[in-house]
Design a protein around this motif. Structure first.
Motif, mmCIF file in Angstrom:
data_model
loop_
_atom_site.group_PDB
_atom_site.id
_atom_site.type_symbol
_atom_site.label_atom_id
_atom_site.label_comp_id
_atom_site.label_asym_id
_atom_site.label_seq_id
_atom_site.Cartn_x
_atom_site.Cartn_y
_atom_site.Cartn_z
ATOM 1 N N LYS A 109 33.027 49.855 48.253
ATOM 2 C CA LYS A 109 32.263 48.569 48.323
ATOM 3 C C LYS A 109 31.541 48.062 47.072
ATOM 4 O O LYS A 109 31.630 46.951 46.874
ATOM 5 C CB LYS A 109 31.277 48.882 49.582
ATOM 6 N N ASP A 110 31.235 49.085 46.597
ATOM 7 C CA ASP A 110 30.261 48.817 44.969
ATOM 8 C C ASP A 110 31.397 48.814 43.919
ATOM 9 O O ASP A 110 30.808 48.635 42.811
ATOM 10 C CB ASP A 110 29.265 49.575 45.001
ATOM 11 N N TYR A 111 32.724 48.772 43.983
ATOM 12 C CA TYR A 111 33.350 48.785 42.685
ATOM 13 C C TYR A 111 33.735 47.357 42.325
ATOM 14 O O TYR A 111 33.669 46.487 43.327
ATOM 15 C CB TYR A 111 34.626 49.390 43.169
ATOM 16 N N ASP A 112 33.699 46.966 41.288
ATOM 17 C CA ASP A 112 33.859 45.755 40.629
ATOM 18 C C ASP A 112 35.187 45.460 40.312
ATOM 19 O O ASP A 112 36.095 45.739 39.563
ATOM 20 C CB ASP A 112 33.070 45.373 39.395
ATOM 21 N N PHE A 113 35.812 44.577 41.324
ATOM 22 C CA PHE A 113 37.510 44.479 41.208
ATOM 23 C C PHE A 113 37.590 43.094 40.169
ATOM 24 O O PHE A 113 38.673 42.727 40.026
ATOM 25 C CB PHE A 113 37.743 44.287 42.351
ATOM 26 N N GLY A 114 36.580 42.459 40.054
ATOM 27 C CA GLY A 114 36.653 41.310 39.024
ATOM 28 C C GLY A 114 37.075 39.759 39.994
ATOM 29 O O GLY A 114 36.617 39.921 41.341
ATOM 30 N N ARG A 115 37.719 38.982 39.266
ATOM 31 C CA ARG A 115 38.142 37.720 39.936
ATOM 32 C C ARG A 115 39.167 37.894 41.190
ATOM 33 O O ARG A 115 39.880 38.976 40.978
ATOM 34 C CB ARG A 115 38.541 36.643 39.213
ATOM 35 N N PRO A 116 38.892 37.066 42.255
ATOM 36 C CA PRO A 116 40.112 37.191 43.264
ATOM 37 C C PRO A 116 41.616 36.828 42.639
ATOM 38 O O PRO A 116 41.433 36.324 41.559
ATOM 39 C CB PRO A 116 39.706 36.183 44.333
ATOM 40 N N LEU A 117 42.591 36.787 43.431
ATOM 41 C CA LEU A 117 42.587 37.145 44.838
ATOM 42 C C LEU A 117 42.533 38.514 45.121
ATOM 43 O O LEU A 117 42.890 39.529 44.256
ATOM 44 C CB LEU A 117 43.920 36.668 45.489
ATOM 45 N N HIS A 118 41.538 39.166 46.066
ATOM 46 C CA HIS A 118 41.782 40.471 46.632
ATOM 47 C C HIS A 118 42.403 40.949 47.901
ATOM 48 O O HIS A 118 42.514 39.938 48.714
ATOM 49 C CB HIS A 118 40.163 40.775 46.887
ATOM 50 N N THR A 119 42.957 42.060 47.942
ATOM 51 C CA THR A 119 43.608 42.663 49.083
ATOM 52 C C THR A 119 43.212 44.006 49.044
ATOM 53 O O THR A 119 43.085 44.697 48.373
ATOM 54 C CB THR A 119 45.137 42.394 48.883
ATOM 55 N N LEU A 120 43.233 44.439 50.487
ATOM 56 C CA LEU A 120 42.720 45.748 50.921
ATOM 57 C C LEU A 120 43.902 46.746 51.649
ATOM 58 O O LEU A 120 44.515 45.937 52.492
ATOM 59 C CB LEU A 120 41.724 45.511 51.798
ATOM 60 N N ILE A 121 43.965 47.915 51.455
ATOM 61 C CA ILE A 121 44.900 48.796 52.208
ATOM 62 C C ILE A 121 43.922 49.846 52.754
ATOM 63 O O ILE A 121 43.370 50.611 52.012
ATOM 64 C CB ILE A 121 45.891 49.307 51.225
#
Length: 262
Positions: A225-237
């Motif tokens: 939850k607190d990790y910085d993934f940067g700009r979208p688009l985001h996807t989760l598995i």
């Protein structure tokens, strides 16, 4: 003729050569970006590369308006979509409506997030079950409504030892859901349901697949939850039980905790 053409994952250059040739031959070029979005480009860049004007359709245009679709009876019409041309159910429905109207149809495929997540994460593609989407919460009669359908899908897949690909909502007003928001929603569902489906669950976040700087990071859900993934688009598995090669891949490719290999 109505030709469905996938645009790929990230920018205007992801289109296949076959797709590009079909766009340049078309009489009219339409596109929709409410089911997916190419974050690395713009309509202007697409028109410059494709050499054609691109008219963007709204959800209402695609799902309810048939005036533009009727043009395909006499003209060569192209319909552009992010990702692969037929992943979204609404595109299948559109193709069926076209056929009912006596319009010939064709498909030109392109890279899809459904396959890209396997390459980026190392999770085996044949082990994915039903996918799901986490929608933004909404308010009805001063009450916040959160759909629990994603929780039920993850529960079903985990029961069958299958991974779950979780798409994140795209909303005209709220923008692009990020992994941190999605994880918070899932954790709230777990707290509400209390069934233990997501307790100590491993998760993998994917950001900007198809770009020059994709991010794939794995950790336990509450830490992700607190990790910085940067700009979208985001996807989760949400993975199921891991094959030993999958566990090794998540550690080496996605920085997952070493203890998942035990």
């Amino acid at each position: 003729m109505l030709t469905f053409i996938g645009l790929g994952l990230y920018d205007e250059k992801d289109i296949t050569v076959k797709g590009l040739e079909a766009v340049r031959r078309a009489d009219i070029v339409y596109a929709e970006f409410y089911t997916s979005h190419l974050m690395g480009t713009s309509i202007e860049k697409m028109e410059e590369l494709y050499g054609r004007k691109v008219t963007v359709l709204t959800r209402e245009d695609v799902e309810q308006n048939t005036s533009w679709l009727s043009l395909a009876k006499e003209k060569n019409v192209v319909f552009l979509t992010g990702g692969d041309a037929m992943v979204a159910t609404t595109h299948i429905d559109l193709r069926l409506r076209a056929i009912d109207m006596g319009i010939d149809t064709a498909i030109i495929h392109a890279p899809s997030i459904s396959s890209a997540v396997s390459g980026l994460s190392g999770l085996q593609n044949y082990r994915f079950g039903k996918s799901t989407t986490i929608p933004f919460p909404y308010t009805r009669r001063d009450k916040t409504i959160i759909s629990e359908a994603p929780y039920d899908t993850i529960k079903m897949n985990r029961r069958n030892n299958l991974h779950t690909l979780v798409f994140l909502d795209i909303d005209r007003e709220k923008g692009f859901m990020r992994i941190g928001e999605a994880v918070s929603i899932l954790m709230e569902m777990e707290e509400r349901r209390g069934e233990g489906v997501l307790v100590n669950a491993l998760a993998v976040g994917i950001a900007r697949a198809g770009s020059d700087s994709p991010v794939a990071h794995a950790d336990y859900l509450e830490k992700l939850k607190d990790y910085d993934f940067g700009r979208p688009l985001h996807t989760l598995i949400i993975p199921a039980q891991l094959h030993f090669i999958e566990a090794e891949a998540l550690v080496k490719l996605c920085g997952a905790p070493q203890d998942i290999m035990k």
